[in-house]
Design a protein around this motif. Structure first.
Motif, mmCIF file in Angstrom:
data_model
loop_
_atom_site.group_PDB
_atom_site.id
_atom_site.type_symbol
_atom_site.label_atom_id
_atom_site.label_comp_id
_atom_site.label_asym_id
_atom_site.label_seq_id
_atom_site.Cartn_x
_atom_site.Cartn_y
_atom_site.Cartn_z
ATOM 1 N N MET A 273 6.803 25.143 -68.125
ATOM 2 C CA MET A 273 6.892 23.972 -67.364
ATOM 3 C C MET A 273 8.411 23.814 -66.229
ATOM 4 S SD MET A 273 5.312 21.523 -70.484
ATOM 5 C CE MET A 273 4.930 20.483 -69.212
ATOM 6 N N HIS A 274 8.213 23.297 -64.547
ATOM 7 C CA HIS A 274 9.071 23.540 -64.129
ATOM 8 C C HIS A 274 8.831 21.000 -63.969
ATOM 9 C CE1 HIS A 274 8.024 27.282 -64.083
ATOM 10 N NE2 HIS A 274 7.016 27.268 -63.964
ATOM 11 N N ILE A 275 10.422 20.671 -64.492
ATOM 12 C CA ILE A 275 10.578 19.835 -63.590
ATOM 13 C C ILE A 275 11.067 19.609 -62.365
ATOM 14 C CG2 ILE A 275 10.794 16.973 -64.704
ATOM 15 C CD1 ILE A 275 10.632 18.813 -67.578
ATOM 16 N N LEU A 276 11.126 18.997 -61.193
ATOM 17 C CA LEU A 276 11.599 19.042 -60.357
ATOM 18 C C LEU A 276 12.651 17.832 -60.134
ATOM 19 C CD1 LEU A 276 9.168 19.357 -57.639
ATOM 20 C CD2 LEU A 276 10.429 21.086 -59.216
ATOM 21 N N LEU A 277 14.096 17.881 -59.871
ATOM 22 C CA LEU A 277 15.322 16.634 -59.981
ATOM 23 C C LEU A 277 15.729 16.541 -58.669
ATOM 24 C CD1 LEU A 277 16.291 16.138 -63.774
ATOM 25 C CD2 LEU A 277 15.463 14.834 -61.966
ATOM 26 N N LEU A 278 15.902 15.594 -57.997
ATOM 27 C CA LEU A 278 16.957 15.554 -56.324
ATOM 28 C C LEU A 278 18.804 16.071 -57.198
ATOM 29 C CD1 LEU A 278 17.184 14.984 -54.049
ATOM 30 C CD2 LEU A 278 18.053 12.788 -54.240
ATOM 31 N N HIS A 279 18.866 15.741 -57.898
ATOM 32 C CA HIS A 279 20.541 16.369 -57.912
ATOM 33 C C HIS A 279 20.747 16.726 -59.837
ATOM 34 C CE1 HIS A 279 21.689 12.167 -58.521
ATOM 35 N NE2 HIS A 279 21.370 11.889 -57.148
ATOM 36 N N ALA A 280 19.690 16.881 -60.882
ATOM 37 C CA ALA A 280 20.643 17.500 -62.420
ATOM 38 C C ALA A 280 21.311 17.152 -62.930
ATOM 39 C CB ALA A 280 19.476 18.478 -62.639
ATOM 40 N N TYR A 281 22.484 17.626 -61.242
ATOM 41 C CA TYR A 281 24.384 16.887 -62.294
ATOM 42 C C TYR A 281 24.452 16.693 -61.911
ATOM 43 C CZ TYR A 281 23.465 23.116 -61.547
ATOM 44 O OH TYR A 281 23.030 23.877 -61.473
ATOM 45 N N GLY A 282 23.297 15.058 -61.847
ATOM 46 C CA GLY A 282 24.422 13.893 -60.648
ATOM 47 C C GLY A 282 24.560 12.831 -62.271
ATOM 48 N N MET A 283 24.436 12.120 -62.537
ATOM 49 C CA MET A 283 24.341 10.658 -63.327
ATOM 50 C C MET A 283 23.096 9.957 -62.539
ATOM 51 S SD MET A 283 27.187 7.831 -63.443
ATOM 52 C CE MET A 283 25.788 7.225 -64.831
ATOM 53 N N GLY A 284 22.376 8.859 -64.064
ATOM 54 C CA GLY A 284 21.599 8.148 -63.683
ATOM 55 C C GLY A 284 20.343 8.029 -64.636
ATOM 56 N N GLY A 285 19.782 6.899 -64.224
ATOM 57 C CA GLY A 285 18.964 6.690 -65.380
ATOM 58 C C GLY A 285 17.690 7.866 -65.428
ATOM 59 N N THR A 286 17.380 8.050 -64.698
ATOM 60 C CA THR A 286 15.880 9.406 -64.072
ATOM 61 C C THR A 286 16.557 10.685 -65.102
ATOM 62 O OG1 THR A 286 14.877 8.298 -62.572
ATOM 63 C CG2 THR A 286 14.449 10.354 -62.232
ATOM 64 N N ILE A 287 17.567 10.653 -64.571
ATOM 65 C CA ILE A 287 18.229 12.547 -64.916
ATOM 66 C C ILE A 287 18.195 12.324 -66.232
ATOM 67 C CG2 ILE A 287 20.437 13.896 -65.142
ATOM 68 C CD1 ILE A 287 21.067 12.706 -62.286
ATOM 69 N N ARG A 288 18.616 11.220 -67.014
ATOM 70 C CA ARG A 288 19.310 10.673 -68.878
ATOM 71 C C ARG A 288 17.430 11.388 -69.197
ATOM 72 N NH1 ARG A 288 21.143 6.769 -70.618
ATOM 73 N NH2 ARG A 288 20.662 5.352 -69.180
ATOM 74 N N THR A 289 16.642 10.313 -68.948
ATOM 75 C CA THR A 289 14.857 10.374 -69.666
ATOM 76 C C THR A 289 14.492 12.096 -68.887
ATOM 77 O OG1 THR A 289 14.332 9.453 -67.320
ATOM 78 C CG2 THR A 289 14.686 8.409 -68.643
ATOM 79 N N VAL A 290 14.728 12.846 -67.606
ATOM 80 C CA VAL A 290 13.938 13.638 -67.782
ATOM 81 C C VAL A 290 14.738 14.512 -68.081
ATOM 82 C CG1 VAL A 290 13.813 16.294 -66.219
ATOM 83 C CG2 VAL A 290 13.990 13.276 -64.810
ATOM 84 N N LEU A 291 16.090 14.555 -68.903
ATOM 85 C CA LEU A 291 16.212 16.023 -69.641
ATOM 86 C C LEU A 291 15.851 15.019 -71.253
ATOM 87 C CD1 LEU A 291 20.065 15.981 -68.964
ATOM 88 C CD2 LEU A 291 18.265 17.450 -68.446
ATOM 89 N N ASN A 292 15.944 14.178 -71.912
ATOM 90 C CA ASN A 292 14.759 13.795 -73.350
ATOM 91 C C ASN A 292 13.655 14.493 -73.035
ATOM 92 O OD1 ASN A 292 14.910 12.685 -75.461
ATOM 93 N ND2 ASN A 292 14.500 10.537 -74.409
ATOM 94 N N LEU A 293 12.836 14.028 -71.641
ATOM 95 C CA LEU A 293 10.970 14.799 -72.087
ATOM 96 C C LEU A 293 11.930 16.007 -72.081
ATOM 97 C CD1 LEU A 293 8.341 14.285 -71.822
ATOM 98 C CD2 LEU A 293 8.401 14.733 -69.109
ATOM 99 N N ALA A 294 12.398 16.756 -71.329
ATOM 100 C CA ALA A 294 12.554 17.987 -71.321
ATOM 101 C C ALA A 294 13.359 18.969 -72.743
ATOM 102 C CB ALA A 294 13.399 19.074 -70.077
ATOM 103 N N ALA A 295 13.820 17.779 -73.129
ATOM 104 C CA ALA A 295 13.983 18.629 -74.796
ATOM 105 C C ALA A 295 12.552 18.298 -75.841
ATOM 106 C CB ALA A 295 15.484 17.835 -75.786
ATOM 107 N N TYR A 296 11.810 17.021 -75.524
ATOM 108 C CA TYR A 296 11.263 17.708 -76.584
ATOM 109 C C TYR A 296 9.907 18.411 -76.558
ATOM 110 C CZ TYR A 296 6.722 15.352 -78.697
ATOM 111 O OH TYR A 296 5.766 15.037 -78.935
#
Length: 392
Positions: free
Chosen positions: A1-24
């Motif tokens: 599974m591949h999840i595309l993010l603009l900048h995974a090195y930054g901070m923000g709500g989208t990044i946090r929720t994507v990391l949460n989904l990725a962990a699951y």
């Protein structure tokens, strides 16, 4: 599974929720987060166990001549209305297209229109494509909406965070829908910090220091709150450009609130700070979903929020687990905050109900929806033709 993010090195709500989904998803799948850009040595948020991270454009290391030339040329993949446009270039276009073309099977999830549109163009047919909307359809300009209407029908699935946005997308994509169009809200990540005692005389606001978050309105509201409750303070967590932060700080100083309103900056442990709060205030002009509302509720903190499009009214039940302020005036927000300050019994009742509301957005609940969607798409995935050969 591949999840595309603009900048995974930054901070923000989208990044946090994507990391949460990725962990699951990493419990059962091989998961890779693909950051279009790399802007820091290390990610602001730690990567979940079992989740790989790669980047396509390293902006902290020297580039070759050709890469530098391409990086100075504007993006051709998305219109200028896409909010990621200024972060993209002809170099990122080419590297994103090459990456998508290289995939062999599996699933790719896009987290913004730039990625969703590119997936429809470049992902091979055997790759399942799932687009996500993390803001709202109406926040995109007409040119971008036109491309969405034309090309989202190529996606195997597309998800929105709210019912209101699902309705808008259903209308827009009526003639060219994706394989599945549905709502899957964000889940609450595990947060450090205990449940709030609701005893601290602290109100918290969270978000990037941008116009959409309306912190100027929150500061204006606090003028009234401070007059009647001078022993209470407001803490605003979140970063922004130096110019925006300075402008907000000037507003605080001009209002005579420098000892009542504090800009706390960014923190990776927002749960700890919420556990010290008694009220969470949302002054946004619009919200894609309102992830921080749920995070506050998960600590038993009641919410006072403007009834802005789209998320707050789908999360908050007015008078049950928070207050929805229907007026757009700062005075109305101040009145809601003062009501919860002055009525401790109501504050505690709403805090207890907020915990119950948050439980329905637990990762196990939301994760089950993703599991069901992936299973459905996998069943519908075209199977390769095979020859039975010549009978012996």
């Amino acid at each position: 599974m591949h999840i595309l993010l603009l900048h995974a090195y930054g901070m923000g709500g989208t990044i946090r929720t994507v990391l949460n989904l990725a962990a699951y998803l990493a419990r059962e799948h091989d998961v890779e987060i693909v950051s279009l850009t790399r802007t820091n040595e290390e990610p602001f948020f730690p990567m979940p166990p079992g989740v790989r991270l790669r980047f396509l454009d390293d902006r902290i290391a020297p580039r070759g001549r050709l890469a530098e030339f391409l990086a100075r040329r504007p993006s051709r993949l998305v219109p200028e209305e896409e909010k990621a446009y200024l972060n993209m270039s002809l170099l990122t276009d080419l590297r994103l297209a090459r990456y998508l073309r290289s995939l062999r099977g599996g699933v790719v999830i896009g987290t913004r229109p730039a990625f969703n549109l590119a997936m429809g163009l470049f992902a091979p047919p055997e790759v399942l494509t799932i687009g996500q909307e993390h803001v709202t359809l109406e926040s995109h300009g007409p040119q971008l909406q036109t491309q969405i209407k034309r090309r989202y029908g190529r996606l195997d699935a597309f998800t929105t965070l709210t019912r209101a946005d699902l309705k808008e997308y259903t209308r827009l994509l009526k003639g060219n829908p994706p394989g599945r169009l549905l709502r899957i809200p964000n889940a609450i990540p595990d947060l450090a910090g205990e449940e709030s005692s609701l005893e601290e005389k602290v109100v918290v606001g969270i978000g990037r220091v941008v116009w959409a978050k309306g912190f100027d309105r929150l500061v204006n509201a606090w003028k009234s709150v401070a007059e009647t409750h001078p022993d209470w303070v407001l803490r605003i967590y979140g970063g922004g450009t130096p110019e925006r932060e300075e402008k907000l700080r000037d507003r605080i100083d001009a209002a005579g609130l420098s000892d009542k309103v504090f800009l706390m900056g960014s923190t990776p442990e927002i749960g700890v700070e919420l556990s010290k709060a008694s009220i969470y205030a949302v002054s946004s002009r619009y919200e894609g979903f309102g992830m921080t509302i749920l995070e506050a509720m998960s600590k038993g903190v009641p919410v006072v929020s403007f009834n802005c499009p789209h998320g707050p009214k789908e999360i908050i039940t007015d008078g049950h687990d928070g207050l929805l302020v229907r007026s757009k005036k700062a005075a109305a927000l101040a009145a809601g905050i003062c009501r919860l300050i002055e009525d401790e019994e109501l504050r505690r009742e709403m805090g207890a109900n907020a915990l119950k509301t948050a439980a329905s957005y637990d990762m196990e609940v939301i994760g089950a929806q993703w599991t069901a969607l992936l299973a459905e798409l996998d069943e519908r995935r075209p199977q390769p033709e095979c020859s039975l050969g010549t009978p012996v």
